[in-house]
Design an enzyme around this catalytic site. Sequence first.
Site, PDB file in Angstrom:
ATOM      1  N   ASP A 104       0.792  -1.092  -0.162  1.00  0.00           N
ATOM      2  CA  ASP A 104       0.195   0.147   0.030  1.00  0.00           C
ATOM      3  C   ASP A 104       0.936   1.146  -0.210  1.00  0.00           C
ATOM      4  O   ASP A 104       0.281   2.609  -0.948  1.00  0.00           O
ATOM      5  CB  ASP A 104      -1.208   0.301   1.450  1.00  0.00           C
ATOM      6  CG  ASP A 104       0.057  -0.147   2.354  1.00  0.00           C
ATOM      7  OD1 ASP A 104       0.971  -0.582   2.326  1.00  0.00           O
ATOM      8  OD2 ASP A 104      -0.930  -0.833   3.695  1.00  0.00           O
ATOM      9  N   ASP A 107       6.829   4.027   3.288  1.00  0.00           N
ATOM     10  CA  ASP A 107       7.044   5.421   4.384  1.00  0.00           C
ATOM     11  C   ASP A 107       8.183   5.417   4.686  1.00  0.00           C
ATOM     12  O   ASP A 107       9.622   6.192   4.173  1.00  0.00           O
ATOM     13  CB  ASP A 107       6.499   5.231   5.134  1.00  0.00           C
ATOM     14  CG  ASP A 107       6.589   6.018   6.643  1.00  0.00           C
ATOM     15  OD1 ASP A 107       6.493   7.755   6.364  1.00  0.00           O
ATOM     16  OD2 ASP A 107       5.694   6.160   7.554  1.00  0.00           O
ATOM     17  N   LYS A 135       6.367   8.151   0.189  1.00  0.00           N
ATOM     18  CA  LYS A 135       6.498   9.061   0.560  1.00  0.00           C
ATOM     19  C   LYS A 135       8.040   9.353   1.409  1.00  0.00           C
ATOM     20  O   LYS A 135       8.532   9.134   1.887  1.00  0.00           O
ATOM     21  CB  LYS A 135       6.018   8.977   2.246  1.00  0.00           C
ATOM     22  CG  LYS A 135       4.336   9.320   2.845  1.00  0.00           C
ATOM     23  CD  LYS A 135       4.781   9.003   4.426  1.00  0.00           C
ATOM     24  CE  LYS A 135       3.096   8.764   5.171  1.00  0.00           C
ATOM     25  NZ  LYS A 135       3.082   8.530   6.407  1.00  0.00           N
ATOM     26  N   ARG A 169      -9.752   1.254   6.666  1.00  0.00           N
ATOM     27  CA  ARG A 169      -9.620   1.143   5.298  1.00  0.00           C
ATOM     28  C   ARG A 169     -10.463   0.460   4.622  1.00  0.00           C
ATOM     29  O   ARG A 169     -10.199   0.666   3.538  1.00  0.00           O
ATOM     30  CB  ARG A 169      -9.469  -0.905   6.034  1.00  0.00           C
ATOM     31  CG  ARG A 169      -8.405  -1.041   6.594  1.00  0.00           C
ATOM     32  CD  ARG A 169      -7.787  -2.672   6.898  1.00  0.00           C
ATOM     33  NE  ARG A 169      -7.404  -2.637   8.072  1.00  0.00           N
ATOM     34  CZ  ARG A 169      -5.829  -2.347   8.405  1.00  0.00           C
ATOM     35  NH1 ARG A 169      -5.148  -1.491   7.138  1.00  0.00           N
ATOM     36  NH2 ARG A 169      -5.034  -2.669   9.447  1.00  0.00           N
TER      37      ARG A 169
END
Length: 183
Positions: A104, A107, A135, A169
Amino acid sequence: MELSDVAADLTEVLLTEKQISDKIAELSRLIERDYEGERPLLVGVLKGAVMVMADLARELKLHIDMDWMAVSSYGAGTQSSGVVRILKDLDSDLHGRKVLIVEDIIDSGLTLSWLVKNLRARGADSVEICALLRKPEAAKVQVDVKYVGFDIPNAFVVGYGLDYAEKYRNLRGVGILAPHVYA
Ligand code: 5GP
């Protein structure tokens, strides 16, 4: 659930359902080209990757296998711990397989860099990554991601598989969670 149904919990709508499905189609065409004549094993990282996996797998005009792993990440907070623990392992033998990890979000990159090494060590022929979101400002380790959907700001986002304390979600889009929700 629509982003508008939880508008008070979000500071910004980042991606609509349409933007996501267009991107999944775009990524699928690249994956089909790269894996032509192959039968890759898609490894979804639970639970966040469930929506990406479901949409990507159905969009791909390729035979694939699907398997799942669960690793520890954030718990109920919003900070990466860097500690990776396998909560549920794969059922498949990876020897000689072309593995595509479906994620998904990237980070810090800590989870994925660990996962790639772990799966390579099991004898996979290749291990690549497809992540819907990344990110760039949060990166702590460099991870080579072959297929990336969107680079997003360094904020805590929810929706399309991504939760906060198991909520959100099931949103069709992705939004930035308002600080008052986790304060
Ligand atoms: P990393 O190891 O790259 O720091 O973190 C990866 C995992 O942390 C993701 O698979 C996801 O579960 C969680 N995560 C990272 N950023 C976010 C975010 O903005 N929102 C949510 N809901 N989860 C995130």
